[in-house]
Design an enzyme around this catalytic site. Structure first.
Site, PDB file in Angstrom:
ATOM      1  N   GLY A  50      59.925  72.105  16.244  1.00  0.00           N
ATOM      2  CA  GLY A  50      59.969  71.413  14.476  1.00  0.00           C
ATOM      3  C   GLY A  50      60.500  72.721  13.244  1.00  0.00           C
ATOM      4  O   GLY A  50      60.376  71.661  12.995  1.00  0.00           O
ATOM      5  N   GLU A 104      60.297  79.394  11.874  1.00  0.00           N
ATOM      6  CA  GLU A 104      58.821  78.703  12.492  1.00  0.00           C
ATOM      7  C   GLU A 104      58.655  77.504  11.442  1.00  0.00           C
ATOM      8  O   GLU A 104      59.269  77.211  10.084  1.00  0.00           O
ATOM      9  CB  GLU A 104      58.205  79.429  12.407  1.00  0.00           C
ATOM     10  CG  GLU A 104      56.725  78.560  13.583  1.00  0.00           C
ATOM     11  CD  GLU A 104      56.913  78.412  14.463  1.00  0.00           C
ATOM     12  OE1 GLU A 104      57.977  77.290  14.544  1.00  0.00           O
ATOM     13  OE2 GLU A 104      55.944  78.275  15.772  1.00  0.00           O
ATOM     14  N   ASP A 105      58.396  75.866  12.186  1.00  0.00           N
ATOM     15  CA  ASP A 105      57.902  75.444  11.204  1.00  0.00           C
ATOM     16  C   ASP A 105      56.366  75.782  10.896  1.00  0.00           C
ATOM     17  O   ASP A 105      56.502  75.117   9.597  1.00  0.00           O
ATOM     18  CB  ASP A 105      58.233  73.496  12.173  1.00  0.00           C
ATOM     19  CG  ASP A 105      57.162  73.658  12.962  1.00  0.00           C
ATOM     20  OD1 ASP A 105      56.276  74.972  13.901  1.00  0.00           O
ATOM     21  OD2 ASP A 105      57.271  72.695  13.951  1.00  0.00           O
ATOM     22  N   ASP A 108      49.411  77.918  11.963  1.00  0.00           N
ATOM     23  CA  ASP A 108      48.735  77.006  12.189  1.00  0.00           C
ATOM     24  C   ASP A 108      47.298  78.455  12.817  1.00  0.00           C
ATOM     25  O   ASP A 108      46.954  79.346  11.441  1.00  0.00           O
ATOM     26  CB  ASP A 108      48.889  75.982  13.542  1.00  0.00           C
ATOM     27  CG  ASP A 108      47.385  75.234  13.134  1.00  0.00           C
ATOM     28  OD1 ASP A 108      46.747  75.475  12.184  1.00  0.00           O
ATOM     29  OD2 ASP A 108      46.816  74.840  13.879  1.00  0.00           O
ATOM     30  N   LYS A 136      48.850  77.214   7.528  1.00  0.00           N
ATOM     31  CA  LYS A 136      47.354  77.229   7.157  1.00  0.00           C
ATOM     32  C   LYS A 136      46.572  78.007   7.425  1.00  0.00           C
ATOM     33  O   LYS A 136      46.399  78.574   8.089  1.00  0.00           O
ATOM     34  CB  LYS A 136      47.478  76.455   7.919  1.00  0.00           C
ATOM     35  CG  LYS A 136      48.009  74.913   7.941  1.00  0.00           C
ATOM     36  CD  LYS A 136      47.508  74.155   9.324  1.00  0.00           C
ATOM     37  CE  LYS A 136      47.925  72.852   8.608  1.00  0.00           C
ATOM     38  NZ  LYS A 136      47.604  71.987  10.636  1.00  0.00           N
ATOM     39  N   PHE A 157      46.480  68.183   8.860  1.00  0.00           N
ATOM     40  CA  PHE A 157      47.382  67.891   9.653  1.00  0.00           C
ATOM     41  C   PHE A 157      47.983  67.478   8.901  1.00  0.00           C
ATOM     42  O   PHE A 157      48.512  66.348   8.740  1.00  0.00           O
ATOM     43  CB  PHE A 157      47.346  67.352  11.337  1.00  0.00           C
ATOM     44  CG  PHE A 157      47.962  66.602  12.216  1.00  0.00           C
ATOM     45  CD1 PHE A 157      48.256  68.189  13.207  1.00  0.00           C
ATOM     46  CD2 PHE A 157      48.755  65.793  12.510  1.00  0.00           C
ATOM     47  CE1 PHE A 157      49.031  68.083  13.960  1.00  0.00           C
ATOM     48  CE2 PHE A 157      49.582  65.308  13.035  1.00  0.00           C
ATOM     49  CZ  PHE A 157      49.923  66.894  13.821  1.00  0.00           C
ATOM     50  N   VAL A 158      50.314  67.785   8.744  1.00  0.00           N
ATOM     51  CA  VAL A 158      51.198  67.014   8.357  1.00  0.00           C
ATOM     52  C   VAL A 158      51.780  66.985   9.842  1.00  0.00           C
ATOM     53  O   VAL A 158      52.118  66.689  10.659  1.00  0.00           O
ATOM     54  CB  VAL A 158      51.650  67.826   7.420  1.00  0.00           C
ATOM     55  CG1 VAL A 158      50.260  68.084   6.401  1.00  0.00           C
ATOM     56  CG2 VAL A 158      51.775  69.770   8.113  1.00  0.00           C
ATOM     57  N   ASP A 164      55.643  66.557  14.292  1.00  0.00           N
ATOM     58  CA  ASP A 164      55.191  65.584  14.435  1.00  0.00           C
ATOM     59  C   ASP A 164      53.836  65.369  15.013  1.00  0.00           C
ATOM     60  O   ASP A 164      53.404  66.488  15.190  1.00  0.00           O
ATOM     61  CB  ASP A 164      56.311  65.349  16.517  1.00  0.00           C
ATOM     62  CG  ASP A 164      55.945  66.139  17.090  1.00  0.00           C
ATOM     63  OD1 ASP A 164      55.252  67.740  16.722  1.00  0.00           O
ATOM     64  OD2 ASP A 164      55.236  66.394  18.295  1.00  0.00           O
ATOM     65  N   ARG A 170      59.081  63.250  13.284  1.00  0.00           N
ATOM     66  CA  ARG A 170      60.446  64.101  13.280  1.00  0.00           C
ATOM     67  C   ARG A 170      60.871  64.124  12.130  1.00  0.00           C
ATOM     68  O   ARG A 170      62.317  64.774  11.605  1.00  0.00           O
ATOM     69  CB  ARG A 170      60.715  64.670  14.296  1.00  0.00           C
ATOM     70  CG  ARG A 170      59.421  65.232  15.004  1.00  0.00           C
ATOM     71  CD  ARG A 170      60.878  66.259  16.569  1.00  0.00           C
ATOM     72  NE  ARG A 170      59.790  67.119  17.373  1.00  0.00           N
ATOM     73  CZ  ARG A 170      58.493  67.904  17.142  1.00  0.00           C
ATOM     74  NH1 ARG A 170      58.309  68.804  16.378  1.00  0.00           N
ATOM     75  NH2 ARG A 170      58.147  68.028  18.740  1.00  0.00           N
TER      76      ARG A 170
HETATM   77  P1  IMP Z   1      49.517  78.102  15.881  1.00  0.00           P
HETATM   78  O1  IMP Z   1      50.427  78.489  17.444  1.00  0.00           O
HETATM   79  O2  IMP Z   1      48.716  78.019  16.610  1.00  0.00           O
HETATM   80  O3  IMP Z   1      50.592  78.949  15.263  1.00  0.00           O
HETATM   81  O4  IMP Z   1      50.552  76.269  15.787  1.00  0.00           O
HETATM   82  C1  IMP Z   1      52.413  76.389  16.083  1.00  0.00           C
HETATM   83  C2  IMP Z   1      52.367  75.391  16.191  1.00  0.00           C
HETATM   84  O5  IMP Z   1      51.879  73.653  16.027  1.00  0.00           O
HETATM   85  C3  IMP Z   1      53.240  74.393  15.809  1.00  0.00           C
HETATM   86  O6  IMP Z   1      54.658  74.894  16.084  1.00  0.00           O
HETATM   87  C4  IMP Z   1      53.408  73.338  15.310  1.00  0.00           C
HETATM   88  O7  IMP Z   1      54.215  73.214  16.491  1.00  0.00           O
HETATM   89  C5  IMP Z   1      51.505  73.263  16.256  1.00  0.00           C
HETATM   90  N1  IMP Z   1      51.113  73.269  14.921  1.00  0.00           N
HETATM   91  C6  IMP Z   1      49.597  72.807  13.858  1.00  0.00           C
HETATM   92  N2  IMP Z   1      50.064  73.071  13.061  1.00  0.00           N
HETATM   93  C7  IMP Z   1      50.445  71.213  12.731  1.00  0.00           C
HETATM   94  C8  IMP Z   1      50.622  70.633  11.861  1.00  0.00           C
HETATM   95  O8  IMP Z   1      49.587  69.956  10.669  1.00  0.00           O
HETATM   96  N3  IMP Z   1      51.599  69.641  12.048  1.00  0.00           N
HETATM   97  C9  IMP Z   1      52.698  69.536  13.613  1.00  0.00           C
HETATM   98  N4  IMP Z   1      52.392  70.749  14.476  1.00  0.00           N
HETATM   99  C10 IMP Z   1      51.408  70.970  13.855  1.00  0.00           C
END
Ligand code: IMP
Length: 179
Positions: A50, A104-105, A108, A136, A157-158, A164, A170
């Site tokens: 990402g 990191e992208d 969340d 977020k 969700f983006v 993706d 992507r």
């Molecule tokens: P976390 O571990 O919950 O912080 O999530 C991290 C991963 O979830 C990111 O690296 C993304 O791959 C995916 N992710 C979370 N939110 C989104 C979104 O809004 N769009 C796309 N991918 C997301």
């Protein structure tokens, strides 16, 4: 940017952030990193997939000497109490004594970073910080230290600019949000 909605896997998205808005936020973040890491020769640890587009733009604006490595994080449902076991793939560089910047992208729930940071810390780096394109705050479920955030966004969700929706989107230069 395109002004119309797009559809991915039958899900509708509307334009959210343009190339110009993304560029402004990424450039500002790079300026902070240039100031904070002057003379420290940081090692950027880009988390695939990402973050690839964000990393490419961010790193073009880094004017200090630095190294770049790409990693992948694999998650397994473990049998132990922790639930999720994470493995880092691709980190062959010596990190002992280095200043690491995870690229990191999106942060969340924070679960990915909550597991990755201690794994990197275990290798004895001088420091570990996170540089994320999106954050977020409403979704965060772990206490993590986020020093470098390009853009805070609501809990929606983006897709696009590297992110993706079930494998698609992507390649989009702009970012879209689910409607
Ligand atoms: P976390 O571990 O919950 O912080 O999530 C991290 C991963 O979830 C990111 O690296 C993304 O791959 C995916 N992710 C979370 N939110 C989104 C979104 O809004 N769009 C796309 N991918 C997301």
């Amino acid at each position: 940017m395109g002004h119309s909605h797009i559809t991915i896997h039958k899900k509708a998205f509307r334009p959210y952030l343009s190339v110009a808005q993304l560029d402004e936020a990424v450039t500002a973040l790079a300026a902070r990193l240039n100031a904070d890491y002057a003379g420290r020769e940081p090692l950027f640890v880009v988390v695939l997939t990402g973050a690839f587009m964000f990393a490419s733009d961010l790193l073009k604006h880094i004017t200090e000497p630095c190294e770049i490595v790409f990693i992948r994080v694999a998650s397994y449902e473990g049998t132990g109490s922790s639930g999720v076991v994470q493995e880092i793939m691709g980190l062959r560089e010596e990190v002992q004594g280095r200043h690491l910047i995870i690229v990191e992208d999106i942060v969340d729930t924070g679960t990915t970073m909550h597991h990755l940071v201690p794994k990197l810390q275990a290798n004895g780096p001088a420091s570990v910080e996170i540089a994320t394109l999106f954050f977020k705050p409403e979704s965060l479920r772990h206490k993590i230290d986020l020093r470098y955030v390009a853009l805070e966004i609501p809990n929606d969700f983006v897709v696009g600019y590297g992110l993706d929706y079930d494998g698609l989107g992507r390649n989009l230069p702009d970012v879209y949000v689910a409607v």
